[in-house]
Design a protein around this motif. Structure first.
Motif, short mmCIF file in Angstrom:
data_model
loop_
_atom_site.label_atom_id
_atom_site.label_comp_id
_atom_site.label_asym_id
_atom_site.label_seq_id
_atom_site.Cartn_x
_atom_site.Cartn_y
_atom_site.Cartn_z
N LEU A 16 -14.26 11.48 -9.84
CA LEU A 16 -15.16 10.35 -10.07
C LEU A 16 -15.82 10.47 -11.43
N HIS A 17 -15.89 9.34 -12.11
CA HIS A 17 -16.50 9.28 -13.43
C HIS A 17 -18.01 9.08 -13.31
N PRO A 59 -22.74 6.61 -11.86
CA PRO A 59 -21.32 6.80 -11.52
C PRO A 59 -20.58 5.47 -11.43
N ASP A 60 -19.27 5.55 -11.62
CA ASP A 60 -18.37 4.49 -11.17
C ASP A 60 -17.99 4.82 -9.74
N ARG A 62 -15.79 5.04 -6.37
CA ARG A 62 -14.34 5.25 -6.21
C ARG A 62 -13.61 3.91 -6.25
N SER A 67 -13.17 5.91 -12.27
CA SER A 67 -13.04 6.78 -11.11
C SER A 67 -11.71 6.55 -10.40
N ASP A 68 -11.21 7.63 -9.78
CA ASP A 68 -9.97 7.51 -9.01
C ASP A 68 -10.14 6.53 -7.86
N ASP A 84 -20.03 9.81 -1.20
CA ASP A 84 -19.79 10.14 -2.61
C ASP A 84 -21.12 10.29 -3.36
#
Length: 317
Positions: A16-17, A59-60, A62, A67-68, A84
């Motif tokens: 995750l970004h 975060p981005d 998921r 992010s994946d 998450d």
């Protein structure tokens, strides 16, 4: 912007970004985006809170941005996103956090807050407040409302597939910036509500728009249509009325179409919301739309920083 750092965390089997700015020793603030957004929607707020002495983390989710995606996007759930967020905070060794969330990000924020009240220093939400099912059970949405339309598997996909990603993202920003609820007639789709030559909102630069487009070209819309439109917020087993006890602020644009969702404005203005969020302060931003934090960043940043400073003492363990 060049001071914002980027990292990838291994979280629940995915990479995750996370964008971040500010000292690791400063009180932490996590920003949770909505749709059609990514971490970048919080760029103005991240820099402002870092300059005010806080650590900003965005975060981005998921399947969004860098992010994946989950292995099976159509099976993603709000619980996945909530877990998450909890794992990101643990991974960064944060014991107390301010939560700032917009739109469907609030539907991730509030279950997280109910599950981890000891980790919460304060909450700011945009466009939406805490709405347990009992609060809105008598307010059905119109059939042509975009939320209703996008809930049906395949319908949004067919609608979006007529256009490139750039046009889809542009149309959504235009629709969501207006003061009227996006509702299609029986024989039209949501994308048909925007005339081809309609310009972007004046506050969204071409450079900013290009950032959103590039990342949706990468991620697509599979996860975004599942969460939030095809899953439901899970508050867990709550025998009693669930309450959010931490200091909370709701920031609403006066012209946000969300205020016209059946029951929404009445729920907030009547005070019914305080059955669930007793320490809530609501602020209306004049002329503000659904993206008020991007439209009027200076006004919004001042509200956020004042709130954070007033509750800074709560960030200490």
């Amino acid at each position: 912007m060049d001071k914002i750092a980027h990292k990838f965390l291994q979280i629940n089997g995915l990479k995750l970004h996370v964008a971040e700015i500010g000292s690791e020793s400063s009180p932490a603030v996590i920003f949770l985006h909505g749709f059609p957004e990514i971490w970048y929607t919080w760029r103005h707020q991240m820099i402002a809170v870092a300059n005010a002495g806080f650590r900003a983390i965005a975060p981005d989710f998921r399947g969004y941005g860098l992010s994946d995606p989950p292995a099976e996007p159509e099976k993603a759930s709000f619980d996945d996103f909530v877990n998450d967020v909890a794992s990101i905070i643990d991974s960064l060794a944060i014991s107390k956090v301010f939560v700032i969330a917009k739109d469907f990000g609030t539907m991730i924020a509030y279950p997280f807050i109910l599950q981890h009240p000891e980790k919460i220093a304060g909450i700011i939400t945009f466009n939406m407040t805490f709405m347990p099912p009992a609060a809105f059970k008598n307010h059905p949405l119109p059939e042509g409302f975009y939320v209703t339309r996008w809930r049906d598997p395949g319908r949004a996909e067919a609608d979006f597939s007529r256009f490139d990603v750039k046009t889809v993202v542009k149309n959504i920003y235009i629709l969501f910036s207006q003061s009227e609820i996006p509702i299609a007639n029986e024989n039209e789709e949501i994308m048909d509500l925007v005339k081809p030559l309609t310009p972007l909102p004046s506050w969204l630069t071409e450079e900013d728009f290009a950032m959103y487009v590039s990342l949706y070209e990468k991620s697509g819309f599979r996860t975004a249509l599942q969460i939030p439109y095809r899953s439901y917020m899970n508050l867990g087993p709550t025998k009693e009325v669930p309450k959010i006890e931490a200091p909370t602020m709701l920031i609403m644009g006066e012209e946000d179409y969300g205020r016209k969702v059946p029951g929404m404005d009445e729920y907030v203005k009547s005070g019914d919301v305080k059955k669930y969020v007793p320490n809530l302060e609501t602020v209306y931003v004049p002329n503000g739309c659904h993206f008020v934090h991007e439209q009027f960043p200076d006004k919004v940043n001042q509200l956020i920083i004042t709130f954070l400073n007033c509750n800074k003492h709560r960030s200490k363990v």
